[in-house]
Design a protein around this motif. Structure first.
Motif, PDB file in Angstrom:
ATOM      1  N   PHE A  47       6.378   3.353   3.353  1.00 52.86           N
ATOM      2  CA  PHE A  47       5.096   2.744   2.985  1.00 52.86           C
ATOM      3  C   PHE A  47       4.382   2.311   4.262  1.00 52.86           C
ATOM      4  O   PHE A  47       5.019   2.091   5.301  1.00 52.86           O
ATOM      5  N   THR A 231       0.585  -3.628  -2.691  1.00 51.26           N
ATOM      6  CA  THR A 231       0.899  -2.235  -2.378  1.00 51.26           C
ATOM      7  C   THR A 231       0.341  -1.368  -3.490  1.00 51.26           C
ATOM      8  O   THR A 231       0.563  -1.673  -4.671  1.00 51.26           O
ATOM      9  N   GLU A 233       0.873   1.929  -5.368  1.00 46.90           N
ATOM     10  CA  GLU A 233       1.929   2.922  -5.559  1.00 46.90           C
ATOM     11  C   GLU A 233       1.348   4.266  -5.978  1.00 46.90           C
ATOM     12  O   GLU A 233       0.324   4.317  -6.656  1.00 46.90           O
ATOM     13  N   GLN A 253       1.617   3.655  -0.610  1.00 46.36           N
ATOM     14  CA  GLN A 253       2.860   4.409  -0.741  1.00 46.36           C
ATOM     15  C   GLN A 253       2.564   5.557  -1.693  1.00 46.36           C
ATOM     16  O   GLN A 253       1.806   5.385  -2.648  1.00 46.36           O
TER      17      GLN A 253
END
Ligand code: C2E
Ligand code: MG
Ligand code: MG
Ligand code: MG
Length: 287
Positions: A47, A231, A233, A253
């Motif tokens: 990531f 984050t 995804e 990510q």
């Protein structure tokens, strides 16, 4: 005649059920043995910082290559391991293995480990995390524990205490797959998270229409407002990456940026990233 057919159908059904049950029991027994014999492995998915594209760490993902079935998805074998009561052993192994692999990386890289609900029972997670850090020498601030809302099903007060103990070791805690399931927004106030991992489905739908984009932006803003890092995804396209950067997610990510890879590929990957440097990393992310 109808009765006969009915009877036949019933028998067939019954036999199918038996066969299914046998397969399931065999699968579970093979899983138990694979765990006992140390036949699982870990893949690591990178990531990155969303703003400058710098590599920030890797998420450890359990892998099982079954002799006949080939690679079995963790979405299948993790619930099976929970069911037959071996998730504690599996989870301890994942924590130890991921920590010792990460201890070899440059200091600025973290490792994220998925942890499931039964590992929290009786607070075993606290000693597992402490042992993994002690055994590997990994500093606590380079370990992240990812939990899903499943964990909060019961005994919230105890869960908060376990989380605080884990955090006192410098370890951070992420809420994984945020926005799916039944999560109450109150969870964000009740539990001491450090990071929100915004579920892939929001990233996927955000570009489809204004409403979906609004939901994604609002979740990212909510995380920021609560002082959490975020984050995104499942970033799979350049367009999605641009959006993730525009809404101000902290990390990203996804398959566009890096797939889960075996341990052997990590050293060259990390070297290549640092050779590019953060500046070039950002360029290559926008390319
Ligand atoms: P997760 O923790 O949300 O992990 C992300 C999953 O999404 C991984 O699937 C990863 O390979 C996949 N993924 C990442 N980027 C993309 C993308 O751009 N597109 C798509 N379509 N998929 C992407 P994986 O490895 O199959 O793991 C599935 C789930 O199994 C994980 O979801 C996690 O909940 C669970 N899991 C995996 N390893 C462990 C473990 O060691 N312990 C526990 N408790 N659960 C684990
Ligand atoms: Mg995860
Ligand atoms: Mg996730
Ligand atoms: Mg997931």
């Amino acid at each position: 005649k109808a009765k006969e057919a009915g009877k036949g159908t019933y028998l067939l059904y019954d036999t199918d059920m038996d066969a299914h049950k046998r397969d399931e029991i065999q699968f579970e027994e093979e899983l138990r043995q694979a765990i006992a014999r140390g036949q699982l492995s870990l893949a690591f998915q990178p990531f990155f910082s969303a703003d400058d594209g710098a590599l920030a760490g890797f998420e450890a993902l359990a892998r099982w290559k079954h002799p006949d079935l080939g690679n079995v998805s963790p979405s299948r074998f993790i619930p099976a391991a929970e069911k037959i009561g071996v998730i504690g052993d599996l989870g301890t192994w994942v924590l130890n293995e991921a920590s010792s692999v990460a201890a070899e990386w440059p200091d600025h890289l973290s490792v994220a480990v998925n942890v499931s609900m039964p590992q929290f029972r009786d607070g075993r997670i606290v000693s597992s995390v402490r042992d993994a850090l002690a055994m590997s020498g990994l500093p606590g601030n380079r370990l992240e524990v990812e939990i899903t809302e499943q964990v909060f099903a019961d005994r919230p007060q105890e869960i908060v205490l376990y989380m605080e103990e884990i955090k006192s070791m410098g370890v951070s805690i992420s809420l994984d797959d945020f926005g799916t399931g039944y999560s109450s927004l109150l969870y964000l106030l009740k539990f001491p998270f450090d990071k929100l991992k915004i579920d892939r489905s929001f990233v996927t739908t955000a570009l489809e229409n204004e409403a979906a984009r609004g939901v994604f932006e609002t979740i990212a803003a909510l995380g920021g407002r609560l002082g959490l890092t975020t984050t995104a995804e499942g970033v799979e396209t350049g367009e999605q990456l641009e959006l993730v950067q525009a809404v101000g997610c902290t990390y990203c990510q996804g398959f566009l940026l890096g797939r889960p890879m075996p341990v052997l590929e990590l050293a060259p990957f990390i070297l290549n990233q640092s050779a590019c440097g953060a500046e070039n990393g950002a360029e290559s992310m926008r390319a």
